[in-house]
Design a protein around this motif. Structure first.
Motif, PDB file in Angstrom:
ATOM      1  N   LEU A  22      11.227   2.896  -3.414  1.00  0.00           N
ATOM      2  CA  LEU A  22       9.897   2.314  -3.385  1.00  0.00           C
ATOM      3  C   LEU A  22       9.731   0.861  -3.459  1.00  0.00           C
ATOM      4  CD1 LEU A  22       8.156   5.137  -5.255  1.00  0.00           C
ATOM      5  CD2 LEU A  22       7.944   4.529  -3.001  1.00  0.00           C
ATOM      6  N   ASP A  23      10.501   0.363  -4.463  1.00  0.00           N
ATOM      7  CA  ASP A  23      10.305  -1.221  -4.696  1.00  0.00           C
ATOM      8  C   ASP A  23      11.265  -1.823  -3.656  1.00  0.00           C
ATOM      9  OD1 ASP A  23       9.060  -0.665  -6.933  1.00  0.00           O
ATOM     10  OD2 ASP A  23      10.825  -1.082  -8.318  1.00  0.00           O
ATOM     11  N   ARG A  24      12.360  -1.402  -2.999  1.00  0.00           N
ATOM     12  CA  ARG A  24      12.803  -1.899  -1.938  1.00  0.00           C
ATOM     13  C   ARG A  24      12.020  -2.014  -0.757  1.00  0.00           C
ATOM     14  NH1 ARG A  24      17.387   1.176  -2.952  1.00  0.00           N
ATOM     15  NH2 ARG A  24      17.080   2.434  -1.529  1.00  0.00           N
ATOM     16  N   VAL A  25      11.093  -0.895  -0.265  1.00  0.00           N
ATOM     17  CA  VAL A  25      10.423  -0.662   0.936  1.00  0.00           C
ATOM     18  C   VAL A  25       9.117  -1.207   0.577  1.00  0.00           C
ATOM     19  CG1 VAL A  25       9.601   0.760   2.658  1.00  0.00           C
ATOM     20  CG2 VAL A  25      11.964   1.201   1.880  1.00  0.00           C
ATOM     21  N   TRP A  26       8.463  -1.134  -0.529  1.00  0.00           N
ATOM     22  CA  TRP A  26       7.229  -1.476  -0.426  1.00  0.00           C
ATOM     23  C   TRP A  26       7.000  -2.966  -1.486  1.00  0.00           C
ATOM     24  CZ3 TRP A  26       5.150   0.467   3.630  1.00  0.00           C
ATOM     25  CH2 TRP A  26       5.248   1.677   3.864  1.00  0.00           C
ATOM     26  N   LEU A  27       6.661  -4.162  -0.720  1.00  0.00           N
ATOM     27  CA  LEU A  27       6.439  -5.188  -1.677  1.00  0.00           C
ATOM     28  C   LEU A  27       5.210  -5.201  -1.981  1.00  0.00           C
ATOM     29  CD1 LEU A  27       8.303  -7.331   0.947  1.00  0.00           C
ATOM     30  CD2 LEU A  27       9.485  -6.412  -1.203  1.00  0.00           C
ATOM     31  N   LYS A  44       1.937  -7.498  -4.184  1.00  0.00           N
ATOM     32  CA  LYS A  44       1.337  -8.779  -4.975  1.00  0.00           C
ATOM     33  C   LYS A  44       1.727  -8.728  -6.320  1.00  0.00           C
ATOM     34  CE  LYS A  44      -3.030  -9.708  -5.446  1.00  0.00           C
ATOM     35  NZ  LYS A  44      -4.594  -9.758  -5.112  1.00  0.00           N
ATOM     36  N   ASP A  45       1.606  -7.504  -6.739  1.00  0.00           N
ATOM     37  CA  ASP A  45       1.803  -7.555  -8.581  1.00  0.00           C
ATOM     38  C   ASP A  45       3.400  -7.484  -8.870  1.00  0.00           C
ATOM     39  OD1 ASP A  45      -0.855  -7.161  -8.649  1.00  0.00           O
ATOM     40  OD2 ASP A  45      -0.658  -4.866  -8.521  1.00  0.00           O
ATOM     41  N   SER A  46       4.123  -7.332  -7.841  1.00  0.00           N
ATOM     42  CA  SER A  46       5.620  -7.363  -8.238  1.00  0.00           C
ATOM     43  C   SER A  46       6.128  -8.824  -8.031  1.00  0.00           C
ATOM     44  CB  SER A  46       6.323  -6.470  -7.590  1.00  0.00           C
ATOM     45  OG  SER A  46       6.273  -6.755  -6.214  1.00  0.00           O
ATOM     46  N   CYS A  47       5.287  -9.993  -7.616  1.00  0.00           N
ATOM     47  CA  CYS A  47       5.725 -11.041  -7.349  1.00  0.00           C
ATOM     48  C   CYS A  47       6.081 -11.946  -8.536  1.00  0.00           C
ATOM     49  CB  CYS A  47       5.000 -12.089  -6.435  1.00  0.00           C
ATOM     50  SG  CYS A  47       4.620 -11.380  -4.706  1.00  0.00           S
ATOM     51  N   ASP A  48       7.200 -12.638  -8.811  1.00  0.00           N
ATOM     52  CA  ASP A  48       7.789 -13.186  -9.845  1.00  0.00           C
ATOM     53  C   ASP A  48       8.128 -14.566  -9.652  1.00  0.00           C
ATOM     54  OD1 ASP A  48       9.096 -13.867 -12.257  1.00  0.00           O
ATOM     55  OD2 ASP A  48      10.925 -12.526 -11.704  1.00  0.00           O
ATOM     56  N   ILE A  49       7.218 -15.347 -10.361  1.00  0.00           N
ATOM     57  CA  ILE A  49       7.186 -16.818 -10.156  1.00  0.00           C
ATOM     58  C   ILE A  49       8.668 -17.528 -10.735  1.00  0.00           C
ATOM     59  CG2 ILE A  49       6.231 -17.451 -12.496  1.00  0.00           C
ATOM     60  CD1 ILE A  49       5.515 -19.326  -9.152  1.00  0.00           C
ATOM     61  N   GLU A  50       9.132 -16.799 -11.638  1.00  0.00           N
ATOM     62  CA  GLU A  50      10.728 -17.189 -12.166  1.00  0.00           C
ATOM     63  C   GLU A  50      11.641 -16.949 -11.060  1.00  0.00           C
ATOM     64  OE1 GLU A  50      11.291 -19.226 -14.460  1.00  0.00           O
ATOM     65  OE2 GLU A  50       9.208 -19.085 -14.771  1.00  0.00           O
ATOM     66  N   GLU A 101       0.558  -5.361   2.415  1.00  0.00           N
ATOM     67  CA  GLU A 101       1.388  -4.434   1.713  1.00  0.00           C
ATOM     68  C   GLU A 101       1.380  -3.000   2.166  1.00  0.00           C
ATOM     69  OE1 GLU A 101      -0.051  -5.721  -2.752  1.00  0.00           O
ATOM     70  OE2 GLU A 101      -1.031  -3.958  -1.912  1.00  0.00           O
ATOM     71  N   GLN A 102       1.001  -2.846   3.538  1.00  0.00           N
ATOM     72  CA  GLN A 102       1.274  -1.821   4.363  1.00  0.00           C
ATOM     73  C   GLN A 102       2.582  -1.852   5.135  1.00  0.00           C
ATOM     74  OE1 GLN A 102      -2.478  -0.121   6.281  1.00  0.00           O
ATOM     75  NE2 GLN A 102      -3.503  -1.431   4.744  1.00  0.00           N
ATOM     76  N   TYR A 103       2.891  -2.892   5.381  1.00  0.00           N
ATOM     77  CA  TYR A 103       4.113  -3.219   6.229  1.00  0.00           C
ATOM     78  C   TYR A 103       5.329  -3.002   5.313  1.00  0.00           C
ATOM     79  CZ  TYR A 103       1.291  -4.453  10.136  1.00  0.00           C
ATOM     80  OH  TYR A 103       0.261  -4.513  11.102  1.00  0.00           O
ATOM     81  N   PRO A 104       6.499  -2.344   5.757  1.00  0.00           N
ATOM     82  CA  PRO A 104       7.704  -2.095   5.037  1.00  0.00           C
ATOM     83  C   PRO A 104       8.334  -3.347   4.865  1.00  0.00           C
ATOM     84  CG  PRO A 104       7.961  -0.877   6.936  1.00  0.00           C
ATOM     85  CD  PRO A 104       6.391  -1.227   7.000  1.00  0.00           C
ATOM     86  N   ALA A 105       9.261  -3.552   4.036  1.00  0.00           N
ATOM     87  CA  ALA A 105      10.130  -4.836   3.606  1.00  0.00           C
ATOM     88  C   ALA A 105      10.701  -5.496   4.978  1.00  0.00           C
ATOM     89  CB  ALA A 105      11.002  -4.871   2.415  1.00  0.00           C
ATOM     90  N   HIS A 106      11.205  -4.444   5.862  1.00  0.00           N
ATOM     91  CA  HIS A 106      12.082  -5.147   6.875  1.00  0.00           C
ATOM     92  C   HIS A 106      10.960  -5.949   8.036  1.00  0.00           C
ATOM     93  CE1 HIS A 106      12.099  -0.928   8.870  1.00  0.00           C
ATOM     94  NE2 HIS A 106      10.997  -1.417   9.335  1.00  0.00           N
ATOM     95  N   VAL A 107       9.505  -5.470   7.847  1.00  0.00           N
ATOM     96  CA  VAL A 107       8.586  -6.517   8.884  1.00  0.00           C
ATOM     97  C   VAL A 107       8.402  -7.659   8.256  1.00  0.00           C
ATOM     98  CG1 VAL A 107       6.449  -5.982   9.785  1.00  0.00           C
ATOM     99  CG2 VAL A 107       7.892  -4.120   9.616  1.00  0.00           C
ATOM    100  N   HIS A 108       8.581  -7.762   6.796  1.00  0.00           N
ATOM    101  CA  HIS A 108       8.506  -8.986   5.981  1.00  0.00           C
ATOM    102  C   HIS A 108       9.737 -10.099   6.671  1.00  0.00           C
ATOM    103  CE1 HIS A 108       5.227  -8.117   2.933  1.00  0.00           C
ATOM    104  NE2 HIS A 108       5.558  -6.914   3.719  1.00  0.00           N
ATOM    105  N   ARG A 109      10.651  -9.358   6.724  1.00  0.00           N
ATOM    106  CA  ARG A 109      12.006 -10.158   7.198  1.00  0.00           C
ATOM    107  C   ARG A 109      11.584 -10.374   8.842  1.00  0.00           C
ATOM    108  NH1 ARG A 109      14.834  -6.219   4.109  1.00  0.00           N
ATOM    109  NH2 ARG A 109      15.223  -7.099   2.086  1.00  0.00           N
TER     110      ARG A 109
END
Ligand SMILES: [Fe+2]
Length: 397
Positions: free
Chosen positions: A11-16, A18-24, A200-208
């Protein structure tokens, strides 16, 4: 237990989100330094941004191997490098730029007079003047200037480096008047123009995928000292995968405000950047500089561009001009091909395969191929227009 964990990781791999973004994690990406030795064609690295001398870069492209090496270097500079590069003196003859600026000024005045066009999605009304689809407007107002302007070898080289051949050129003018405020930090088309709920509705590969389908460029139409507000960039920010979503969080925009870089440009310079790079137009604090850039948005042959462009109408306007410019020796065959690539459709699809079969190959003839054929055969303007109309009809369902 193990299955639960595997499911969670999937789930974490495919669905990015906003809440899981990490500034570090973001800092690790963007706090890298560019090593000039990794980019042997580059002249310098300033503020972590690669600077190329256009004439030396083009000289290195004289052979096929040399060109492949330059294309590969630019591709990686935009993908995994700083994500932004400045091409100094891409227009060695700035009289071409001045003539285009005159055409753009006339279009802006017409927009004011008729109270049409010019709205902007990232800035306050009145701070700037926009010409949407400056590509088509430019071509129809002055096909001669359009041909020489888009014959530019750097624009063609970098577009091909990022997108491969048969790219779709689009362009928009932004004229930021003195006092014009900066834009908010953003990424560009496609995912950059969506709300986080949609992203958030687009899977991670679409972000790439989204950033490799377009390329952003800007042609400087005047000298742009820092006080005039040339674009702010955050090098390497394109490499942070959840970056489309992270920008909606205040700590990421605060980081941009604190760490962005800005380089002065001279008239005739061109800057290209990865559309996923965090960037924003700067504020124009000058007393009297109207900062004018023609923003190039180049799309992959396989993607959908942001703007509707009537490439048939443009091709009809461009053909006589390009025929004359090639005939007089003003444009070399390579430069003419660059201008045609910025005007005519360079891809065969979508089409109607019943009426427009791929004769003698895998793909039907493109608009650009038709224009090359017409030029080589010395067709009259009427003959070209007729063939173009027939081709356009064949492609309809
Ligand atoms: Fe932008």
């Amino acid at each position: 237990m193990k299955t639960d964990n595997t499911q969670r990781q999937r789930l974490d791999r495919v669905w990015l989100s906003k809440d899981s973004c990490d500034i570090e994690a973001f800092r690790v990406e963007v706090e890298r330094r560019t090593n000039l030795a990794d980019y042997p064609h580059a002249l310098a690295c300033e503020k972590n941004v690669l600077i190329y001398d256009s004439a030396s870069l083009l000289a290195a492209c004289a052979t096929t191997d040399g060109r492949r090496a330059a294309l590969a270097e630019i591709c990686e500079a935009l993908a995994i490098g700083p994500g932004v590069a400045v091409f100094k003196r891409a227009y060695a003859d700035t009289s071409v730029i001045d003539a285009a600026s005159g055409i753009f000024d006339a279009i802006i005045e017409e927009q004011h007079r008729t109270n049409s066009g010019g709205g902007d999605h990232f800035a306050k009304p009145g701070a700037n003047d926009r010409i949407w689809n400056s590509l088509e407007k430019h071509c129809l107002k002055s096909p001669e200037n359009f041909a020489v302007y888009y014959a530019n070898s750097i624009v063609a080289l970098v577009s091909e480096a990022w997108l491969g051949p048969n790219y779709q050129m689009t362009a928009q003018v932004n004229r930021v008047n003195p006092g014009g405020a900066s834009q908010s930090a953003h990424r560009d088309y496609h995912l950059g123009f969506q709300t986080s709920d949609v992203i958030e509705q687009y899977p991670a590969h679409v972000h790439r995928l989204s950033p490799v389908l377009t390329l952003q460029g800007a042609v400087a139409h005047c000298d742009m000292p820092l006080e005039s507000g040339p674009t702010l960039f955050l090098p390497y920010s394109q490499t942070y995968l959840p970056g489309y979503l992270a920008l909606k969080r205040p700590e990421f925009s605060a980081y941009f405000d604190e760490h962005h870089v800005q380089l002065p440009l001279e008239k005739g310079d061109v800057v290209f950047f990865n559309p996923a790079l965090y960037h924003a137009a700067g504020s124009n604090r000058s007393a009297d500089i109207k900062r004018v850039a023609n923003l190039l948005q180049v799309s992959s042959a396989f993607g959908r561009a942001m703007e509707t462009v009537d490439r048939t109408r443009m091709s009809v306007a461009l053909y006589p001009a390009i025929k004359a410019l090639v005939g007089s020796g003003t444009l070399s065959p390579e430069e003419a091909a660059n201008a045609i690539a910025s005007c005519a459709e360079g891809y065969s699809f979508p089409t109607n395969l019943d009426r427009d079969p791929p004769l003698g190959g895998l793909a039907p003839k493109t608009q650009a191929q038709l224009m090359h054929e017409a030029l080589a055969g010395g067709w009259s303007d009427q003959e070209f227009r007729k063939a173009l109309d027939e081709q356009t009809r064949r492609k309809l369902s």
